[in-house]
Design a protein around this motif. Structure first.
Motif, PDB file in Angstrom:
ATOM      1  N   ALA A   1      27.337  68.539 103.592  1.00 18.85           N
ATOM      2  CA  ALA A   1      26.378  67.448 104.519  1.00 18.85           C
ATOM      3  C   ALA A   1      28.169  66.995 104.269  1.00 18.85           C
ATOM      4  CB  ALA A   1      25.593  66.320 103.327  1.00 18.85           C
ATOM      5  N   VAL A   2      29.078  66.606 102.915  1.00 14.74           N
ATOM      6  CA  VAL A   2      30.423  65.703 102.587  1.00 14.74           C
ATOM      7  C   VAL A   2      31.350  66.801 103.530  1.00 14.74           C
ATOM      8  CG1 VAL A   2      29.687  64.539 101.191  1.00 14.74           C
ATOM      9  CG2 VAL A   2      30.886  66.405 100.566  1.00 14.74           C
ATOM     10  N   ASP A   3      30.791  67.320 104.010  1.00 11.50           N
ATOM     11  CA  ASP A   3      32.270  68.699 104.891  1.00 11.50           C
ATOM     12  C   ASP A   3      33.355  68.993 103.641  1.00 11.50           C
ATOM     13  OD1 ASP A   3      33.006  69.997 106.586  1.00 11.50           O
ATOM     14  OD2 ASP A   3      34.140  68.651 107.294  1.00 11.50           O
ATOM     15  N   LEU A   4      32.627  69.536 102.510  1.00  9.08           N
ATOM     16  CA  LEU A   4      34.107  70.108 101.241  1.00  9.08           C
ATOM     17  C   LEU A   4      33.199  70.991 101.136  1.00  9.08           C
ATOM     18  CD1 LEU A   4      34.144  66.413  98.961  1.00  9.08           C
ATOM     19  CD2 LEU A   4      35.894  67.479 101.213  1.00  9.08           C
ATOM     20  N   GLY A   5      32.675  71.666 101.855  1.00  9.44           N
ATOM     21  CA  GLY A   5      32.659  73.671 101.703  1.00  9.44           C
ATOM     22  C   GLY A   5      34.226  74.116 102.095  1.00  9.44           C
ATOM     23  N   VAL A   6      34.343  75.417 101.346  1.00  9.33           N
ATOM     24  CA  VAL A   6      34.951  76.571 101.745  1.00  9.33           C
ATOM     25  C   VAL A   6      34.789  77.588 100.937  1.00  9.33           C
ATOM     26  CG1 VAL A   6      35.861  76.303  99.474  1.00  9.33           C
ATOM     27  CG2 VAL A   6      37.182  77.033 100.948  1.00  9.33           C
ATOM     28  N   ASP A   7      34.674  78.891 102.350  1.00 15.59           N
ATOM     29  CA  ASP A   7      34.628  80.483 101.866  1.00 15.59           C
ATOM     30  C   ASP A   7      34.950  80.474 100.544  1.00 15.59           C
ATOM     31  OD1 ASP A   7      33.438  82.535 101.853  1.00 15.59           O
ATOM     32  OD2 ASP A   7      33.732  83.391 103.857  1.00 15.59           O
ATOM     33  N   LEU A   8      35.042  81.359  99.974  1.00 13.18           N
ATOM     34  CA  LEU A   8      35.345  81.566  98.552  1.00 13.18           C
ATOM     35  C   LEU A   8      34.613  83.153  97.700  1.00 13.18           C
ATOM     36  CD1 LEU A   8      36.351  78.741  96.548  1.00 13.18           C
ATOM     37  CD2 LEU A   8      38.291  79.737  97.919  1.00 13.18           C
ATOM     38  N   GLN A   9      34.860  84.408  98.764  1.00 10.31           N
ATOM     39  CA  GLN A   9      34.727  85.628  98.516  1.00 10.31           C
ATOM     40  C   GLN A   9      34.677  86.353  96.511  1.00 10.31           C
ATOM     41  OE1 GLN A   9      32.560  86.998 100.691  1.00 10.31           O
ATOM     42  NE2 GLN A   9      32.820  84.621 101.243  1.00 10.31           N
TER      43      GLN A   9
ATOM     44  N   VAL B   1      32.346  55.503 100.061  1.00  6.01           N
ATOM     45  CA  VAL B   1      33.215  56.048  99.463  1.00  6.01           C
ATOM     46  C   VAL B   1      34.238  55.446  99.193  1.00  6.01           C
ATOM     47  CG1 VAL B   1      34.609  58.608  99.592  1.00  6.01           C
ATOM     48  CG2 VAL B   1      32.283  58.651 100.432  1.00  6.01           C
ATOM     49  N   LYS B   2      34.769  55.203  98.277  1.00  2.00           N
ATOM     50  CA  LYS B   2      35.844  54.544  98.367  1.00  2.00           C
ATOM     51  C   LYS B   2      37.549  55.084  97.979  1.00  2.00           C
ATOM     52  CE  LYS B   2      34.038  50.658  98.395  1.00  2.00           C
ATOM     53  NZ  LYS B   2      34.054  49.419  99.317  1.00  2.00           N
ATOM     54  N   GLU B   3      36.921  55.849  97.828  1.00  5.71           N
ATOM     55  CA  GLU B   3      38.352  56.880  96.903  1.00  5.71           C
ATOM     56  C   GLU B   3      38.074  58.817  97.240  1.00  5.71           C
ATOM     57  OE1 GLU B   3      41.480  58.512  93.293  1.00  5.71           O
ATOM     58  OE2 GLU B   3      40.591  56.347  93.361  1.00  5.71           O
ATOM     59  N   LEU B   4      38.718  59.615  97.717  1.00  4.91           N
ATOM     60  CA  LEU B   4      38.705  60.546  97.825  1.00  4.91           C
ATOM     61  C   LEU B   4      39.531  61.559  97.819  1.00  4.91           C
ATOM     62  CD1 LEU B   4      36.451  63.136  99.060  1.00  4.91           C
ATOM     63  CD2 LEU B   4      37.000  62.511 101.546  1.00  4.91           C
ATOM     64  N   ASN B   5      40.143  62.178  96.812  1.00  2.66           N
ATOM     65  CA  ASN B   5      41.383  63.307  96.230  1.00  2.66           C
ATOM     66  C   ASN B   5      40.327  64.338  96.435  1.00  2.66           C
ATOM     67  OD1 ASN B   5      42.586  61.077  95.714  1.00  2.66           O
ATOM     68  ND2 ASN B   5      41.201  60.577  93.967  1.00  2.66           N
ATOM     69  N   VAL B   6      41.260  65.095  97.483  1.00  2.00           N
ATOM     70  CA  VAL B   6      40.847  66.363  97.869  1.00  2.00           C
ATOM     71  C   VAL B   6      42.167  67.986  98.050  1.00  2.00           C
ATOM     72  CG1 VAL B   6      39.425  68.548  99.417  1.00  2.00           C
ATOM     73  CG2 VAL B   6      38.262  66.326 100.230  1.00  2.00           C
ATOM     74  N   GLU B   7      41.893  68.733  96.711  1.00  2.00           N
ATOM     75  CA  GLU B   7      42.936  69.478  96.564  1.00  2.00           C
ATOM     76  C   GLU B   7      43.620  69.885  97.851  1.00  2.00           C
ATOM     77  OE1 GLU B   7      44.384  69.561  94.274  1.00  2.00           O
ATOM     78  OE2 GLU B   7      43.905  68.574  92.570  1.00  2.00           O
ATOM     79  N   PRO B   8      44.994  70.434  98.566  1.00  2.00           N
ATOM     80  CA  PRO B   8      45.471  70.712  99.571  1.00  2.00           C
ATOM     81  C   PRO B   8      45.023  71.994  99.659  1.00  2.00           C
ATOM     82  CG  PRO B   8      47.035  69.894  98.709  1.00  2.00           C
ATOM     83  CD  PRO B   8      46.003  69.537  97.514  1.00  2.00           C
ATOM     84  N   ASP B   9      45.284  72.799  98.355  1.00  2.00           N
ATOM     85  CA  ASP B   9      44.786  74.362  98.128  1.00  2.00           C
ATOM     86  C   ASP B   9      43.222  74.830  97.821  1.00  2.00           C
ATOM     87  OD1 ASP B   9      44.200  73.648  96.019  1.00  2.00           O
ATOM     88  OD2 ASP B   9      45.868  75.763  94.975  1.00  2.00           O
ATOM     89  N   ASN B  10      41.946  73.500  97.939  1.00  2.00           N
ATOM     90  CA  ASN B  10      40.336  74.346  98.570  1.00  2.00           C
ATOM     91  C   ASN B  10      40.163  73.762  96.460  1.00  2.00           C
ATOM     92  OD1 ASN B  10      40.589  73.239 100.618  1.00  2.00           O
ATOM     93  ND2 ASN B  10      40.173  75.384 101.005  1.00  2.00           N
ATOM     94  N   THR B  11      41.456  74.419  95.830  1.00  2.00           N
ATOM     95  CA  THR B  11      40.641  74.616  94.255  1.00  2.00           C
ATOM     96  C   THR B  11      41.715  74.495  93.010  1.00  2.00           C
ATOM     97  OG1 THR B  11      42.064  77.269  94.494  1.00  2.00           O
ATOM     98  CG2 THR B  11      39.280  77.583  95.236  1.00  2.00           C
ATOM     99  N   GLY B  12      43.042  73.984  93.729  1.00  2.00           N
ATOM    100  CA  GLY B  12      43.831  73.618  92.267  1.00  2.00           C
ATOM    101  C   GLY B  12      43.794  72.212  91.885  1.00  2.00           C
ATOM    102  N   LEU B  13      44.443  72.144  91.031  1.00  2.00           N
ATOM    103  CA  LEU B  13      43.939  70.379  90.517  1.00  2.00           C
ATOM    104  C   LEU B  13      45.807  69.808  90.326  1.00  2.00           C
ATOM    105  CD1 LEU B  13      43.518  73.222  86.923  1.00  2.00           C
ATOM    106  CD2 LEU B  13      42.320  71.470  88.049  1.00  2.00           C
ATOM    107  N   SER B  14      45.631  69.083  91.125  1.00  2.00           N
ATOM    108  CA  SER B  14      47.142  68.209  91.629  1.00  2.00           C
ATOM    109  C   SER B  14      46.426  66.972  91.456  1.00  2.00           C
ATOM    110  CB  SER B  14      47.914  69.157  92.373  1.00  2.00           C
ATOM    111  OG  SER B  14      47.193  68.545  94.317  1.00  2.00           O
ATOM    112  N   CYS B  15      45.881  66.798  92.867  1.00  2.00           N
ATOM    113  CA  CYS B  15      44.860  65.511  92.851  1.00  2.00           C
ATOM    114  C   CYS B  15      43.931  65.010  92.509  1.00  2.00           C
ATOM    115  CB  CYS B  15      45.467  64.881  94.529  1.00  2.00           C
ATOM    116  SG  CYS B  15      44.158  65.789  95.293  1.00  2.00           S
ATOM    117  N   SER B  16      42.736  66.022  92.008  1.00  2.00           N
ATOM    118  CA  SER B  16      41.366  66.093  92.045  1.00  2.00           C
ATOM    119  C   SER B  16      41.527  65.404  90.128  1.00  2.00           C
ATOM    120  CB  SER B  16      40.660  66.550  92.295  1.00  2.00           C
ATOM    121  OG  SER B  16      41.164  67.709  91.680  1.00  2.00           O
TER     122      SER B  16
END
Length: 129
Positions: free
Chosen positions: A80-88, A107-122
């Motif tokens: 519903a929030v379009d934040l899915g990813v296929d990680l086999q 939503v006032k702030e949204l920080n999505v990791e650019p590589d989907n799994t990393g630890l930079s902005c979230s």
């Protein structure tokens, strides 16, 4: 075909334990009081997983009373929030790694990791309140 006594085990990769460097949840547990002192009323960890795994994960990281562990077993919220990813490697449909600040359902702030799994902005220390 039914698997039965006498059959050979299939050659399939299985996984045990988790990567030691993934500090996403522990950071939020550690900074829960600091975030709440800045006006955050609730901290949620949402994962495409079952409630039993979420409860065990929260217990393992002493999240009780600090971070609410919410299961999204079919990925309905994640879709519903379009934040899915296929990680086999993790079994298929999962959630991108992100942090979100919500005020009264908006939503006032949204920080999505650019590589989907990393630890930079979230991470917890990157939340702007």
């Amino acid at each position: 075909m039914t698997f039965k006594v006498g059959d050979k085990l299939p050659s399939v990769d299985l996984f045990e334990n988790t990567p030691a460097d993934k500090t996403h949840l522990p950071g939020y547990v550690a900074k829960a009081e600091e975030l709440k002192s800045k006006g955050i009323s609730e901290i949620f960890c949402i994962s495409v997983n079952d409630p039993f795994v979420m409860a065990a994960w929260g217990k393992e990281h002493d999240a009780t009373g600090k971070v609410r562990m919410l299961a999204d077993p079919k990925g309905d919220f994640t879709d519903a929030v379009d934040l899915g990813v296929d990680l086999q490697i993790l079994g298929g449909k999962r959630s991108k790694r992100y942090s979100m600040v919500v005020d009264n359902g908006t939503v006032k702030e949204l920080n999505v990791e650019p590589d989907n799994t990393g630890l930079s902005c979230s991470l917890a220390d990157r939340i702007k309140v």
